[in-house]
Design an enzyme around this catalytic site. Structure first.
Site, PDB file in Angstrom:
ATOM      1  CE  LYS A  74     -37.827 -84.480 -21.841  1.00 46.87           C
ATOM      2  NZ  LYS A  74     -37.798 -85.921 -22.200  1.00 46.87           N
ATOM      3  CG  HIS A 107     -42.417 -83.034 -20.159  1.00 47.08           C
ATOM      4  ND1 HIS A 107     -42.652 -84.388 -20.282  1.00 47.08           N
ATOM      5  CD2 HIS A 107     -42.127 -82.608 -21.411  1.00 47.08           C
ATOM      6  CE1 HIS A 107     -42.509 -84.751 -21.544  1.00 47.08           C
ATOM      7  NE2 HIS A 107     -42.207 -83.688 -22.251  1.00 47.08           N
TER       8      HIS A 107
END
Length: 280
Positions: A74, A107
């Site tokens: 991420k 993220h």
């Protein structure tokens, strides 16, 4: 192992190892090594975890063909933006020592929809290169996804969200299903609070399984990708032991009814560490 099929046809294991708070070095390396030996084929990491090098080394050293292992990573929460998405993606490839990443996620969203949109444009370009087999998001609420829809050429293939018995996310899952977006849980044990819930203790005895097993199976039966985290070999092995039993519909509903719509992690709409402009 059971799999789900993402919107673009890529198959993803329903059970994986989470590496949040697994320190780079011995902890991260050994946890991934033990997980792969136990049968896990999904490893979830992130740039902000700081352990991609050890995760990549353990995967390389396992001797398992790279095509059999699904790697999720991420983008740094504080680095959202068009340029950063591309820059740090290449950095992850180097740290993980791999030619491609199976699933690359934003993220955390920014509350600046334009910034998130520009970041997603970079994600789409990364996807088109083939270096990411699938792309998605993490911690996006429905309004973030609805705004992304306005400019996205490719919709996210997965949304990783806080999901556990105290925050069952049924409404989110319904929305994602309607938009052909898979759902991935993090924080299934509620920072340890799940061990104090009487119903889960009761079901643990009934099924002769650990509380993490009960929660993981609850998620898998809902078609939620589950990534329980541990750095202890015995627990990693035990957490994988969920494919030899099923939870009854009645007990599934009992677990659903534990929902109190309460987060134990950050609220995506109030995450102070996500900038409103790109930091170069």
């Amino acid at each position: 192992m059971k799999y789900i099929t993402l919107a673009n046809g890529v198959k993803m294991p329903l059970l994986g190892l989470g590496t949040f708070l697994s320190e780079n070095g011995t902890d991260a390396y050994n946890s991934v090594k033990w997980a792969l030996e136990a049968g896990y084929r999904l490893i979830d990491t992130a740039q902000t975890y700081g352990n991609e090098e050890s995760v990549g080394k353990a995967i390389k050293d396992s001797g398992i063909d790279r095509s059999e292992i699904f790697i999720t990573t991420k983008l740094y929460p504080g680095k959202i933006g068009y340029n950063n998405a591309k820059k740090y993606f290449e950095e992850s490839l180097k740290k993980l020592d791999t030619d491609y990443i199976d699933l690359y996620l934003i993220h955390w969203p920014s509350q600046n929809y334009e910034l998130t949109s520009e970041c997603w444009k970079a994600m789409e370009e990364i996807y088109r290169t083939g270096k990411a087999r699938a792309i998605g998001v993490s911690n996006f609420n429905i309004h973030h996804l609805e705004n992304l829809k306005k400019t996205a050429k490719i919709m996210p293939m997965l949304n990783q969200v806080e999901l556990h018995p105290g925050l069952r996310q049924l409404h989110m899952q319904k929305y994602l299903n309607e938009n052909n977006i898979a759902i991935n849980s993090y924080g299934p044990l509620m920072k340890g609070q799940a061990f104090d819930i009487p119903l889960l203790k009761e079901l643990s005895l009934k099924y002769n399984k650990s509380i993490p097993n009960i929660i993981t199976k609850w998620g898998i039966q809902r078609n939620v990708v589950m990534i329980p985290k541990s750095v202890t070999k015995d627990r990693i092995i035990e957490n994988f032991n969920v494919f030899d039993f099923d939870i009854t519909g009645e007990d599934m509903e009992k677990i659903n009814n534990l929902n109190i719509t309460r987060r134990v992690y950050s609220d995506p709409d109030n995450a102070h560490f996500v900038p409103l402009k790109e930091i170069i």
